[in-house]
Design a protein around this motif. Structure first.
Motif, PDB file in Angstrom:
ATOM      1  N   ILE A 105       6.075  34.748 100.126  1.00 49.01           N
ATOM      2  CA  ILE A 105       5.707  35.298 101.352  1.00 49.01           C
ATOM      3  C   ILE A 105       4.399  35.875 101.146  1.00 49.01           C
ATOM      4  O   ILE A 105       3.462  35.720 101.991  1.00 49.01           O
ATOM      5  CB  ILE A 105       6.742  36.335 101.935  1.00 49.01           C
ATOM      6  CG1 ILE A 105       8.040  35.635 102.159  1.00 49.01           C
ATOM      7  CG2 ILE A 105       6.152  37.109 103.164  1.00 49.01           C
ATOM      8  CD1 ILE A 105       9.176  36.521 102.365  1.00 49.01           C
ATOM      9  N   LEU A 106       4.055  36.783 100.142  1.00 45.26           N
ATOM     10  CA  LEU A 106       2.979  37.631 100.015  1.00 45.26           C
ATOM     11  C   LEU A 106       1.702  36.591  99.643  1.00 45.26           C
ATOM     12  O   LEU A 106       0.559  36.752 100.214  1.00 45.26           O
ATOM     13  CB  LEU A 106       3.120  38.638  98.924  1.00 45.26           C
ATOM     14  CG  LEU A 106       4.226  39.721  99.207  1.00 45.26           C
ATOM     15  CD1 LEU A 106       4.230  40.794  98.232  1.00 45.26           C
ATOM     16  CD2 LEU A 106       3.456  40.458 100.375  1.00 45.26           C
ATOM     17  N   LEU A 146       4.349  41.467 108.106  1.00 39.70           N
ATOM     18  CA  LEU A 146       4.225  40.243 107.287  1.00 39.70           C
ATOM     19  C   LEU A 146       5.470  39.756 106.774  1.00 39.70           C
ATOM     20  O   LEU A 146       5.765  38.522 106.902  1.00 39.70           O
ATOM     21  CB  LEU A 146       3.302  40.192 106.220  1.00 39.70           C
ATOM     22  CG  LEU A 146       1.709  40.407 106.488  1.00 39.70           C
ATOM     23  CD1 LEU A 146       0.746  40.720 105.312  1.00 39.70           C
ATOM     24  CD2 LEU A 146       1.098  39.077 107.155  1.00 39.70           C
ATOM     25  N   ILE A 147       6.455  40.452 106.091  1.00 37.67           N
ATOM     26  CA  ILE A 147       7.502  40.105 105.501  1.00 37.67           C
ATOM     27  C   ILE A 147       8.633  39.881 106.360  1.00 37.67           C
ATOM     28  O   ILE A 147       9.145  39.122 105.980  1.00 37.67           O
ATOM     29  CB  ILE A 147       7.737  41.110 104.627  1.00 37.67           C
ATOM     30  CG1 ILE A 147       6.783  41.182 103.458  1.00 37.67           C
ATOM     31  CG2 ILE A 147       9.064  40.784 103.832  1.00 37.67           C
ATOM     32  CD1 ILE A 147       6.972  42.405 102.449  1.00 37.67           C
ATOM     33  N   LYS A 148       8.717  40.699 107.538  1.00 35.85           N
ATOM     34  CA  LYS A 148      10.087  40.665 108.392  1.00 35.85           C
ATOM     35  C   LYS A 148      10.574  39.193 108.865  1.00 35.85           C
ATOM     36  O   LYS A 148      11.437  38.845 108.723  1.00 35.85           O
ATOM     37  CB  LYS A 148      10.022  41.594 109.343  1.00 35.85           C
ATOM     38  CG  LYS A 148      11.225  41.667 110.151  1.00 35.85           C
ATOM     39  CD  LYS A 148      11.231  42.832 111.206  1.00 35.85           C
ATOM     40  CE  LYS A 148      12.385  42.697 112.159  1.00 35.85           C
ATOM     41  NZ  LYS A 148      12.405  43.477 113.107  1.00 35.85           N
ATOM     42  N   PRO A 149       9.576  38.354 109.488  1.00 36.77           N
ATOM     43  CA  PRO A 149       9.676  37.213 109.977  1.00 36.77           C
ATOM     44  C   PRO A 149      10.122  36.110 109.149  1.00 36.77           C
ATOM     45  O   PRO A 149      10.951  35.416 109.326  1.00 36.77           O
ATOM     46  CB  PRO A 149       8.590  36.556 110.696  1.00 36.77           C
ATOM     47  CG  PRO A 149       7.631  37.867 110.732  1.00 36.77           C
ATOM     48  CD  PRO A 149       8.036  38.870 109.722  1.00 36.77           C
ATOM     49  N   LYS A 150       9.966  36.423 107.981  1.00 42.20           N
ATOM     50  CA  LYS A 150      10.081  35.402 106.879  1.00 42.20           C
ATOM     51  C   LYS A 150      11.319  35.954 105.896  1.00 42.20           C
ATOM     52  O   LYS A 150      11.742  35.114 104.970  1.00 42.20           O
ATOM     53  CB  LYS A 150       8.879  34.918 106.005  1.00 42.20           C
ATOM     54  CG  LYS A 150       7.826  34.499 106.828  1.00 42.20           C
ATOM     55  CD  LYS A 150       6.675  34.227 106.052  1.00 42.20           C
ATOM     56  CE  LYS A 150       5.708  34.090 106.997  1.00 42.20           C
ATOM     57  NZ  LYS A 150       4.129  34.025 106.370  1.00 42.20           N
ATOM     58  N   LEU A 151      11.781  36.836 105.994  1.00 39.08           N
ATOM     59  CA  LEU A 151      12.707  37.496 105.226  1.00 39.08           C
ATOM     60  C   LEU A 151      13.997  38.048 106.047  1.00 39.08           C
ATOM     61  O   LEU A 151      13.738  38.562 107.094  1.00 39.08           O
ATOM     62  CB  LEU A 151      12.355  38.777 104.394  1.00 39.08           C
ATOM     63  CG  LEU A 151      13.209  38.991 103.165  1.00 39.08           C
ATOM     64  CD1 LEU A 151      13.479  37.994 102.112  1.00 39.08           C
ATOM     65  CD2 LEU A 151      12.457  40.287 102.435  1.00 39.08           C
ATOM     66  N   SER A 207      18.064  42.286 107.419  1.00 41.99           N
ATOM     67  CA  SER A 207      18.722  43.331 106.616  1.00 41.99           C
ATOM     68  C   SER A 207      18.282  43.362 105.368  1.00 41.99           C
ATOM     69  O   SER A 207      18.615  44.662 104.769  1.00 41.99           O
ATOM     70  CB  SER A 207      20.343  42.621 106.260  1.00 41.99           C
ATOM     71  OG  SER A 207      20.292  41.538 105.672  1.00 41.99           O
ATOM     72  N   LEU A 208      17.278  42.620 104.831  1.00 41.25           N
ATOM     73  CA  LEU A 208      16.410  43.040 103.472  1.00 41.25           C
ATOM     74  C   LEU A 208      15.260  43.700 103.493  1.00 41.25           C
ATOM     75  O   LEU A 208      14.760  43.839 102.423  1.00 41.25           O
ATOM     76  CB  LEU A 208      16.297  41.458 102.854  1.00 41.25           C
ATOM     77  CG  LEU A 208      17.656  40.633 102.564  1.00 41.25           C
ATOM     78  CD1 LEU A 208      17.202  39.384 101.862  1.00 41.25           C
ATOM     79  CD2 LEU A 208      18.477  41.579 101.503  1.00 41.25           C
ATOM     80  N   ILE A 209      14.760  44.007 104.646  1.00 48.01           N
ATOM     81  CA  ILE A 209      13.511  44.603 104.743  1.00 48.01           C
ATOM     82  C   ILE A 209      13.535  45.574 105.959  1.00 48.01           C
ATOM     83  O   ILE A 209      14.405  45.561 106.934  1.00 48.01           O
ATOM     84  CB  ILE A 209      12.233  43.605 105.033  1.00 48.01           C
ATOM     85  CG1 ILE A 209      11.025  44.371 105.225  1.00 48.01           C
ATOM     86  CG2 ILE A 209      12.410  43.065 106.537  1.00 48.01           C
ATOM     87  CD1 ILE A 209      10.411  44.716 103.877  1.00 48.01           C
ATOM     88  N   THR A 210      13.057  46.842 105.587  1.00 48.48           N
ATOM     89  CA  THR A 210      13.314  47.962 106.311  1.00 48.48           C
ATOM     90  C   THR A 210      11.626  48.585 106.238  1.00 48.48           C
ATOM     91  O   THR A 210      10.979  48.746 105.284  1.00 48.48           O
ATOM     92  CB  THR A 210      14.164  49.160 105.790  1.00 48.48           C
ATOM     93  OG1 THR A 210      15.467  48.467 105.829  1.00 48.48           O
ATOM     94  CG2 THR A 210      14.304  50.126 107.022  1.00 48.48           C
ATOM     95  N   TYR A 211      11.261  49.250 107.502  1.00 49.71           N
ATOM     96  CA  TYR A 211       9.904  50.143 107.599  1.00 49.71           C
ATOM     97  C   TYR A 211      10.379  51.397 107.912  1.00 49.71           C
ATOM     98  O   TYR A 211      11.007  51.838 108.638  1.00 49.71           O
ATOM     99  CB  TYR A 211       8.904  49.408 108.766  1.00 49.71           C
ATOM    100  CG  TYR A 211       7.778  50.442 109.124  1.00 49.71           C
ATOM    101  CD1 TYR A 211       6.719  50.530 108.084  1.00 49.71           C
ATOM    102  CD2 TYR A 211       7.849  51.132 110.193  1.00 49.71           C
ATOM    103  CE1 TYR A 211       5.805  51.239 108.262  1.00 49.71           C
ATOM    104  CE2 TYR A 211       6.697  52.029 110.527  1.00 49.71           C
ATOM    105  CZ  TYR A 211       5.803  51.926 109.500  1.00 49.71           C
ATOM    106  OH  TYR A 211       4.857  52.847 109.906  1.00 49.71           O
TER     107      TYR A 211
END
Length: 185
Positions: free
Chosen positions: A103-104, A162-167, A170-174
């Motif tokens: 993703i990055l 950047l990360i949320k749409p591709k992950l 439940s695996l990413i939080t801001y």
């Protein structure tokens, strides 16, 4: 008719400037910026301004590109903190890290893993802005299978976007650290 090459070379200046501005990849923009500086130095030399051409070639091109390259290289990294001995399910952990790297890489970013001894040290590093995010086992959520899952928490909204749409969500939080600092004072 002998000056046609002068017009062609001079026309390359705005063309390369536009390409530099429109470039998405910062490394490609650096290369095109180098070409722009070389063309400018050539034009100055053709008009008889050798001192200006030399200054443009040395300072405007070589030094600027070197400094920009160092700045771009150091700023295009996501520093992800984690507890050193937490990886109970190495396969899921490696899968998440591999997915984050993919993703990055699409945004021309590198992933740098930073390990900490315990949760307190990890949280303190996030609050002190030493790292951009943390990766930890999911806490308080029902696991579909008995193996632990991992979640990523970031303090930088742009990384989250950047990360949320591709992950999986439940695996990413801001988390907004400025809100938590205001509540503490």
């Amino acid at each position: 008719m002998n000056d046609i090459y002068l017009y062609v070379i001079t026309a390359l200046l705005p063309l390369s400037a536009c390409l530099t501005v429109l470039q998405v990849n910062p490394y490609h923009a650096l290369v095109i910026r180098g070409i722009l500086g070389a063309i400018a130095a050539l034009v100055y030399a053709m008009f008889g301004a050798a001192d200006v051409a030399l200054t443009e070639a040395l300072v405007g091109t070589m030094l600027a590109i070197t400094l920009y390259g160092v700045a771009v290289r150091s700023s295009m990294v996501m520093r992800l903190g984690m507890i050193e001995k937490e990886t109970k399910n190495q396969d899921k952990f490696n899968q998440l890290i591999k997915h984050l790297r993919i993703i990055l890489n699409q945004s021309h970013l590198r992933l740098e893993l930073i390990f900490y001894e315990d949760k307190k040290e990890l949280d303190q590093a996030l609050k002190n802005q030493e790292i951009h995010g943390i990766c930890q086992e999911q806490i308080g959520q029902e696991q579909i299978d008995s193996e632990p899952g991992y979640e990523t928490v970031t303090r930088i909204q742009r990384l989250y976007e950047l990360i949320k749409p591709k992950l999986s969500s439940s695996l990413i939080t801001y988390i907004n650290l400025s809100d938590t600092k205001e509540k503490q004072s």
